[in-house]
Structure formats: C-alpha cells, structure tokens
Scaffold this motif. Sequence first.
Motif, mmCIF file in Angstrom:
data_model
loop_
_atom_site.group_PDB
_atom_site.id
_atom_site.type_symbol
_atom_site.label_atom_id
_atom_site.label_comp_id
_atom_site.label_asym_id
_atom_site.label_seq_id
_atom_site.Cartn_x
_atom_site.Cartn_y
_atom_site.Cartn_z
ATOM 1 N N GLY A 29 0.766 -1.233 0.000
ATOM 2 C CA GLY A 29 0.000 0.000 0.000
ATOM 3 C C GLY A 29 0.797 1.282 0.000
ATOM 4 N N HIS A 30 2.107 1.209 -0.106
ATOM 5 C CA HIS A 30 2.935 2.407 -0.106
ATOM 6 C C HIS A 30 3.162 2.890 -1.535
ATOM 7 C CE1 HIS A 30 3.816 1.759 4.147
ATOM 8 N NE2 HIS A 30 3.926 0.488 3.843
ATOM 9 N N GLU A 31 3.509 4.149 -1.657
ATOM 10 C CA GLU A 31 3.805 4.732 -2.954
ATOM 11 C C GLU A 31 5.301 4.995 -3.022
ATOM 12 O OE1 GLU A 31 1.474 8.140 -3.776
ATOM 13 O OE2 GLU A 31 1.930 8.131 -5.916
ATOM 14 N N VAL A 32 5.956 4.430 -4.034
ATOM 15 C CA VAL A 32 7.414 4.396 -4.050
ATOM 16 C C VAL A 32 7.944 4.866 -5.405
ATOM 17 C CG1 VAL A 32 9.471 2.959 -3.717
ATOM 18 C CG2 VAL A 32 7.357 2.413 -2.484
ATOM 19 N N ALA A 33 8.961 5.695 -5.359
ATOM 20 C CA ALA A 33 9.711 6.066 -6.565
ATOM 21 C C ALA A 33 11.158 5.643 -6.374
ATOM 22 C CB ALA A 33 9.639 7.568 -6.811
ATOM 23 N N VAL A 34 11.770 5.130 -7.436
ATOM 24 C CA VAL A 34 13.169 4.729 -7.428
ATOM 25 C C VAL A 34 13.939 5.668 -8.350
ATOM 26 C CG1 VAL A 34 14.825 2.921 -8.051
ATOM 27 C CG2 VAL A 34 12.680 2.312 -6.912
ATOM 28 N N VAL A 35 15.059 6.195 -7.854
ATOM 29 C CA VAL A 35 15.919 7.068 -8.652
ATOM 30 C C VAL A 35 17.211 6.329 -8.960
ATOM 31 C CG1 VAL A 35 17.101 9.295 -8.780
ATOM 32 C CG2 VAL A 35 14.939 9.096 -7.515
ATOM 33 N N LEU A 36 17.544 6.248 -10.246
ATOM 34 C CA LEU A 36 18.745 5.562 -10.719
ATOM 35 C C LEU A 36 19.465 6.459 -11.725
ATOM 36 C CD1 LEU A 36 17.108 2.105 -11.566
ATOM 37 C CD2 LEU A 36 18.589 2.536 -9.600
ATOM 38 N N PRO A 37 20.773 6.242 -11.928
ATOM 39 C CA PRO A 37 21.421 6.895 -13.069
ATOM 40 C C PRO A 37 20.931 6.261 -14.371
ATOM 41 C CG PRO A 37 23.040 6.130 -11.435
ATOM 42 C CD PRO A 37 21.726 5.483 -11.103
ATOM 43 N N ARG A 38 20.903 7.044 -15.439
ATOM 44 C CA ARG A 38 20.571 6.468 -16.729
ATOM 45 C C ARG A 38 21.865 6.013 -17.405
ATOM 46 N NH1 ARG A 38 17.793 8.905 -22.293
ATOM 47 N NH2 ARG A 38 17.604 6.864 -23.290
ATOM 48 N N TYR A 39 22.166 4.733 -17.224
ATOM 49 C CA TYR A 39 23.349 4.160 -17.848
ATOM 50 C C TYR A 39 23.071 3.819 -19.308
ATOM 51 C CZ TYR A 39 24.982 3.522 -13.007
ATOM 52 O OH TYR A 39 25.363 3.716 -11.706
#
Length: 544
Positions: A29-39
């Motif tokens: 039930g959580h809202e999650v964003a993932v931040v990654l480098p654009r390789y």
Amino acid sequence: MASEGLPFSKTGGLADVVEALPKALVAQGHEVAVVLPRYRGTKVTAVVMPSLTIPMGGTRLRFPAIADGTVLNGVQYFFVEDAAYFDRDGLYGGSTGDYPDNPERYSEFCRAAIEIAKHIWPTDVFHCHDWQSALVPVLLRTSYSDDPLVKDIPVVFSIHNMGYHGQFTRDVLERVGLPQALFHPTGVEFFGSVNLLKGGLVFSDYLTTVSRKYAEEIQTREYGHGLDGVAKSRADRLVGILNGVDYAAWNPETDKLIAANYSAKDLGGKQVCKADLLEVFGLPPEHLSRPVIGIVSRFADQKGFDLIAEKAHELMREDLMLAVLGSGDRKYEELFRALAAAYPGRVGVKIAYDNTLAHKVEAGADMFLMPSRYEPSGLNQMYSLKYGTVPIVRATGGLDDSIEPFDVEHGTGTGFKFKEYTGEALLFAVRQALHHYMDERIWKRIQLNGMAKDFSWKTAAAEYAKLYEAARVARGFSAAVKSSGKAARSKGQPTQQPTQEPEQAPQSSAQAEREPEQTAQAAEQTPKKSGQAARNQKRAGTSN
C-alpha cells in the motif's frame, strides 16, 4: 535511490534489492519512486525536467536532465541523465579500474535526487543504498540545511557491504562542492581521506544492514573495515533486516529455466533436474546416486575460496561431485579448472555468470556450498532452501541468520554450518552433510524443513516500512499513514498533517558529543512550520 537496480542495471545483489523491495512496499500500500542513473542502454519514456543546475564546486556547474522511466510493478522510476557521466561501457569503471570521476558522477546523482524530491516527487523519506548515494544525507544537513522543502526529510541508509567505502583524496570536497568544514573525525574525514560511506553513517537518521548478524559484525574490528567505531556510535539507530527472496523468479514449482518442476509434496522432478545438471556440466549420468555439491559465486577470498583451495584434494577424496559456476580471481578459476582435470567426471566447471545455469545448479544439486569469510546477506542459501538443496555455510552475516543447523535428535534445522574460518571446520561440515545424505529419510526431512521456510520480501518490506516511520518520528513528524497519496501530491499539499509532537528521538553517542548545546537549545525552541506547501509539516524541536 541507488546506483543500480534491476531490470535496468546490475553488477551485484544491490540491484536485486532495489528491484524487489520497492515492489513489495507497493504491494503493502505504499507509494514508491526509485531514482537511478541512466546508464548506457537504459530506455526512458519521457523527459520530466530537461535541465537541472547542479553546483560542482567553485564556479563549475552541470546540467543533467531527469527522465521518466515509466511505472513497473507499481513502482515509479526516475533516471538522472547525463551522458558524459553515465553513458559508459561500465557502471563504476572499466578495464583500467574505477572511473576517476566517480565522486563527481555520484555527487551529481545525489544532488539531482534531492531536486526530484523538491520539484517532482515530494518525499516523506529517502532510502539510500551504499556509498554512491551517501551524499544525500550529508547534503541535506549541510548544503540544503536552509531549504525548507527538503532540509527535514529523514534518511534511512542501507549498508550492503561495509568493505566498499567510496574513499577519495581530500580535494574531492572542492571537486563536488562540499563544505571544508565536513573534514574532521566526526564528519567525512577518514585517516586523511574523504570517506563518503562514513558520511552516510554519520548523517542519516537510521542505518540498516542486510541481516541482523551483519549489523552486529560491522561493529567489530574484524568486519568494520575501519568504520566499526562509527557503527558502534550509531548502534541505537542501526537495524539489521535480512534481504528477501523474489519467489516469482526462484521457485521450483514455477521455474521455467529448470528441466522439471517440483514441490515439497512431490520431489520427483528434482532427480530430473539433477540428471540435467550432470549433462550440462559434462558429468557422467551413471553417477546420479552420488551427492552433488553446487557452487554459484563470485570467486574471491571474501566468499571463502581460500578455504576451498586449502582443502580441495581432501574434499575430493570424499564420495561427491562438484558443479561450479562463477568467475573472479584468476587463481580460483585456475583452481577449479585444475580440479576438473585431476578428477575427470567428478568436477564440472563453468567460468561465467549465467542466470539459467544458476537456476539449474540450485535445482539439480543436492547441497550448496557457501563458506564465506563474511556475507552481509546472501541470497543463494535462501534460494537453495526453496529448491530442496541443502546449504552448507559458514555462520556469518545473513548465512547465520537464515540457516539453522540440523538437529538429528529433534528433526529440526535446514542445513549445516561452521563457525571457525578454517579449512578443517569447512571439511567437517561437508562430511556431516555427506553422512546424513546416506539416510534418505533424514535427508528428505532436512529438505522439507528448508522448503517450508518463507524468506519472501513481504516480511522485510514491513520491517522497512516501520523503520521509515521511526525515521519520520525521529525528525519530528507525526505518525504517517501507509503511503503518500497521489491526491495530496498533485495538489501540492502535505501528505500528512501532524496531530501531536512526538518526544525527541534518541541521538547517537557521536551526535551527543558534537552537539550538546545545540540539542538543549533546540529542545527549548517552539517548532515552526516550513511555510512551503509541499512540506508544510510541523516538527518537534530536535537537532537530529
């Protein structure tokens, strides 16, 4: 946020966690964003911000873009896009070693992630992984300490391997635009160098490691890699949470990469998988009744291969076969090639990383050997349990947490483990396993005990969610609802409103030594609202 994450980028187990944990949190039930480098090779759907202005020390600026990487399994992905930094052959380095500008690359990445929290995804808590993201808490409490939108966002920082520090010369501070005032023993200074991992340990609200045992071990000189004192000083904010397993990918009942599916109710398919394993590794099918020990690993001293090398010939005097998959240190690659030549038909070796073969080893082997010197979490021992492949492990880190020694009297336990880091101890554990393998009834009991274990991400995700909540409360926010709502986000309103001011959270001893006066003053002050819509939340008077 992390420097790698499946299905976009991977060099090790970190990428698996960064894929699986957010997915499990969304399921709860959580809202999650993932931040990654654009390789290189990472595809995106749109550019959210075409240009950010990122200070890099002195008058130097960089202008990365933020790209939308779509939603997968309910998880929103964002990418920091800067071709000069991230469009390269390797993630962290090439054939000549680590990229010399790694500090700049990941400093930009950290600053960009904070800007995402300001402008795109109002954030309740940052969860940062390893040294590449360790500047987030450092920056929030220094360069962004006057920014009401982000200065109070709590940070949970996860250590996946204490051996990787992000250690650089002092001039890195100027190169990445960090205050020189950070260069002291209770900041990022480490024996005359700058240690970014240390910054994460010192400035984050809570710390995690990937197993309970490893949280204890990093506070010792043997496993702390010089940072054991810092870990000890944060012991009241240090939590071990064992990594989970993605049973959608690792389950013998549904695995499409193995020769036959099977379950605890019907183990028949495991013999089919064993026959297939022998064929793939060039081992004689007439040896099907012999026990097969599987190894899938990076070949390195950390993984215990020095112990295997020490006792290799004594090991091969036992009635067993080896199926070995992996690559790494040349001396160990040569060791296994030599063993295959010395014991034809009994040792099969594949020098490679091959996901399909890894599944075949897990399904087809009778035992799985992991004699690691240290193993923060480990996944293969948990895969092995689900596949009815009995683990033989050293009692360290996640191996110790996840494997229970078999007790023949009570019929309990899931594998075999040894404590002393010696070849003799390893050999004794292997011989124990071989002895019990001879009794089909006992062996099946060990297999079924292991297959009944549940190391799914559901439990770990719930523990992380509690920790996020504790970090928010420690920063003076009220207890949160389950997730930050899209409606609140779209209106630019706070995701939660405080109902009361919680008591001040305990500090680490290091903080207490540094800030006794500030702490007393802060406790006396009346908390103020930030005055910003996206983070219009009231804080208790904490200095933390």
